[in-house]
Design a protein around this motif. Structure first.
Motif, PDB file in Angstrom:
ATOM      1  N   SER A   1      39.260  37.119  36.143  1.00 25.16           N
ATOM      2  CA  SER A   1      38.462  36.523  34.344  1.00 25.16           C
ATOM      3  C   SER A   1      36.903  36.263  35.510  1.00 25.16           C
ATOM      4  CB  SER A   1      38.885  35.928  34.438  1.00 25.16           C
ATOM      5  OG  SER A   1      40.191  35.197  33.687  1.00 25.16           O
TER       6      SER A   1
ATOM      7  N   CYS B   1      35.283  34.096  29.094  1.00 26.16           N
ATOM      8  CA  CYS B   1      36.198  35.003  29.558  1.00 26.16           C
ATOM      9  C   CYS B   1      37.140  34.090  30.066  1.00 26.16           C
ATOM     10  CB  CYS B   1      35.272  35.632  31.123  1.00 26.16           C
ATOM     11  SG  CYS B   1      33.190  35.865  30.998  1.00 26.16           S
TER      12      CYS B   1
ATOM     13  N   ALA C   1      33.274  38.594  34.429  1.00 27.29           N
ATOM     14  CA  ALA C   1      32.140  37.387  33.919  1.00 27.29           C
ATOM     15  C   ALA C   1      31.350  37.600  35.057  1.00 27.29           C
ATOM     16  CB  ALA C   1      32.328  35.837  34.380  1.00 27.29           C
TER      17      ALA C   1
END
Length: 211
Positions: free
Chosen positions: A16, A82, A20
């Motif tokens: 994640s 995210c 991001a």
């Protein structure tokens, strides 16, 4: 324009976070003012009963960093959430972000009208990381963000999903999610968005035919 990128994973080098960073890179390349925050740096508690735990002045009594995070959210023109997919839903940190906003837009908060006005009409993006590639794994989350966007009269302009298990493995996903996340960041404020109603006047074409 100001973009807020919220990472709902506690892993600083996780998939994640990698996605991001791709969003941030794309947004910065377009000249956007970007702020990236890890939610667990700011959220130390779930929402409580506001009727019993508000301070005498109406402010939230939970002593963590959510107020500053929420101010960042109110000030931005767009936000990209995210999150890893945990049990076919958002991470607890990401869900807590939505829940905690209630304290500030509820009528019992002294500046709820200001919060409501500034929560609305943003550009919204969603970036997800999951171990499995099964397409249905994201559907519940997409629906939740879709409904949040419509409730706040915001434009839900794009979804990116990457697959990986080990930290950072998402860069090897052959579908190219890091490039897609970078593109989302770059285009968040210019990407075409349409959401028609029955009575909406509209052109017979979606894309311009001019070269």
């Amino acid at each position: 324009m100001k973009l807020l990128v919220l990472v709902g994973s506690p892993r600083r080098a996780g998939n994640s976070a990698v996605l991001a960073e791709s969003v941030r890179r794309g947004a910065e390349s377009a000249g956007t003012d970007v702020t990236l925050r890890f939610l667990d740096d700011h959220i130390g508690s779930f929402l409580r009963d506001c009727r019993t735990c508000r301070l005498p002045n109406g402010e939230c009594s939970i002593a963590d960093g959510f107020r500053d995070l929420f101010d960042d959210f109110l000030a931005c023109d767009g936000v990209v959430f995210c999150s890893p997919i945990y049990w076919y839903g958002l991470s607890a940190q990401t869900k807590a972000f939505f829940d905690r906003t209630f304290c500030y837009y509820a009528a019992s908060h002294p500046r709820s009208a200001e919060a409501l006005a500034k929560m609305a009409r943003k550009r919204i993006g969603l970036v997800l990381a999951s171990e499995e590639t099964y397409p249905g794994a994201e559907l519940g989350i997409v629906h939740q963000i879709q409904e949040f966007s419509r409730y706040t009269r915001s434009d839900f302009v794009g979804v990116v999903r990457g697959s990986g298990n080990r930290r950072g493995e998402v860069v090897h996903d052959p579908s190219g999610p890091t490039l897609a996340a970078e593109r989302l960041g770059r285009e968040i404020f210019i990407r075409k968005y349409s959401d028609y109603y029955l009575e909406t006047p509209r052109s017979p074409t979606v894309w311009s035919l001019e070269k």
